[in-house]
Design a protein around this motif. Sequence first.
Motif: not given
Length: 843
Positions: A370-374, A379-382, A457-464, A472-474
């Motif tokens: 779900m974090a990946e989806f968010v 990013l798709r809508k930037l 903040i959302v990205v940092a929580r996913y990557l950490t 998977r992150k890469r």
Amino acid sequence: MRPIKAGRAFQLFALVLSVLSARGLLGQARTVQPVLGFPEQGLDDPAAYQGYQTRFFRDSKGNVVQVYLDARSGRVVNLFADAVNESIGFTVRDGTGKPLRLEWGAAGAIVSQAGPRRTVEYQLVANAPQILIGWILLGSMRVERDLGYSERHLGLFDWPTFRLREQEELISNLGRLDATERQRHLGLLNASYPSDLSARLEPDLLTTVVRDSERRGATAFQQSLDAKTSLQLDIGVDPRDGSLMVVLPTVSIRAVGNRPIRFTVRVTTDAPALTPLAREQIFNAPFLRFLADAKAQADRPPQPGRVARIPGSVTSPVSYYRQLERDVRGTELLSSKEKLMAGLPNYATYFGRDMMMTSLMMQPVWTDAMAEFVIASALRKLGPQGDVSHEEALGGQAIRENAVEYNTHMAEYFRLVGRGNRAAAATPLVNARAILADMQKVRENYHMRDDEFQLPIVVARYLTNPAVTTARKRAFLMDTTDGKETRLGLLMKELALVSALAAPYGREPVVQNLIGSPRLDSTHWRSISWRDSNAGYANGRFAMDINAIWAPRALQSIGEILDAFKAIGISNQQVAALTPGPSGAALAEFVRDRASLERSIQSWQGAVSHFVVSFTPEEVRTRVSAKLQSLRADERAYWQRVLTATGADRQPLQFVAISLDSAGRAIPVVNTDPATWLLLRDGRDTASAALAAVTRDVRAILRSYPVGVFIDRLGPVVANDAYAAPSVWEAFQRDLYHSPRVVWGREVNLVLLGLANQISGATDAAGRPRDPSLTSYVTEMRDALRRANAAVEASGMKHNELWSYEIVGGVLKPIRYGASTDVQLWNVTDLAVQFVLSRLAMP
């Protein structure tokens, strides 16, 4: 009502007749039960809903169809929460013109499909000798919302129901073109004549007769302006119950004898469908076990007494599980592979802020996917500069907004032609034609600023997150979006924008370098954060939440992201190569020199000092007394009794103001926004300065209203303007949305999750303070959590998006706020609250 051409009338009649006749022949037709319904017996107080009822169904594709009945206005609205956010609405009144309270005629609905046309049929009952149905509106849910805001539907029935001025202007502009160019434009809209387009601006309303039956019905049918989608409403009545007649612009049904009028409503769309997500795709295994345990406890034979979730909040195991299951289903209703919808019925679209805030709050219970989806969705809508989309415009709303752009190009075209400059006029004409080629192209709203700072903040929580593998992150970051650019490249654009916005204050921390709102006019500032009503930030230029909470935390997250890049094998050289040119100068400096980032973070962490306001007990009493004098006598007396009972005005008060004015002066409105900081901060930070700030904010939120924002048996209202100028009181009175009259479910859950964060950070696994010096702090946080949770539970309204109150006979009564959304992303975060509380040691 416009006349219908004979040929078109025959075509429509044949269509409707074939659809009505085919019902029994559709192999996919089946009866379904509501997925959810409000108010729900045993969980909700029907009186608080003031005659409002709603049910949620799944259509043949699993998409949500919500039906709501508003007894106060007689309005019936059918929302198709599909790929274009459609609705069909109408108003029902009795023979004297008064709104009718309708009841459901059957528990279920019949869903069917014929080709791309998806249909839902249900029954309603009116206890009246005659009903009149008018204000029929087919189109975007946004248009239905605009109709409600205008209150036009409360007047006498008229036609058309709602004027689409943007589209009327488009047709007028198109008609001014020469014949050859006009036909090119008409062809792009699948039309032959301008009159074809005019006919699409309102529905055709006609009488129908079911083949081989005496049953008569009424049908409203409407195409979108580009004729790519259509909506249809069918209303029918059994001859044994009543007789139906179309008398433009209404449908009239008369009862037979003394029988109630039982009539069917059938709504049909051919718009694209979404792909629903199952709960196993949304919720992680620990939460599903927690849910299963709650169900098992509810299924056990009743035991004497009741079970407590946390001290101070009690409920039966059955009710507790039913509430959990309701929120789980609500989350499922909002979730699809294509997007998360913000809320039903009002916001069946993507909202960047809602999605990211929900992701932060639901992290304990959501799957990693779900974090990946968010992140991928954002990013798709930037936007071109890396802006995060606040809201998307779909279907009919996209047509409206694209029509405005078309009209702008056409105005420039006619201006240049009028000056004889036909060569230059070719450009706006080409641009106008390009708009018509895809009138339903999704449009994005980039007007907000808080969402820019939320994404890092959302990205940092996913990557950490250690549960997600490095590979998977890469792979996620290096994946492409629409075959154009990697997610990593898009992310760097967004981080560059955040860095650039934060750079001035980071270099020189003075008030005028804070992130400010753009002007609305010479004396007003537009909101760029979540309190986006006219009065939300008390006409402040610098919003506290953006400057004191989001910006500092976003910069910290940029540092965490840069560190995570190294851990997953993305070098500084790769990062530097993807950093935008001149617009990315601030980010490039952070990548090159981490000390500069740390200096900027330190500057921004001090930004909260601009917002801190302090009042002595005497000042509190003086200002609160002045505010109470502005209230009605019964309300003034009620709050005076609260002050006497609680002594809330006998202590000093310190809080962070909601905003600063254009001169950098604090606008002293107590607010709930510090709860966001309580959620985001590291609860393990027990430095004395940090604990003092936490205590300051918690005490302001939990101080009884009208001194703070806390109201017993209701919850924390989102603002208290008692300390501000009377002009601020008046603004909140005119616009109640974010006022002292309203509790937001979003803020309630942030308060509870934030308090739990402080407790878990300061205690060990057994619930003991990690240091004896923390004992009083932990005790205060636990007491605050118990008190806040008990008040919200007692309100009976916590599943609502927002709620209010009324004071009757000296008693405060919680009521549903009129514009409240029934199922909302922010509100289903109560699931995270319950899960976190279940694991929190609370002696």
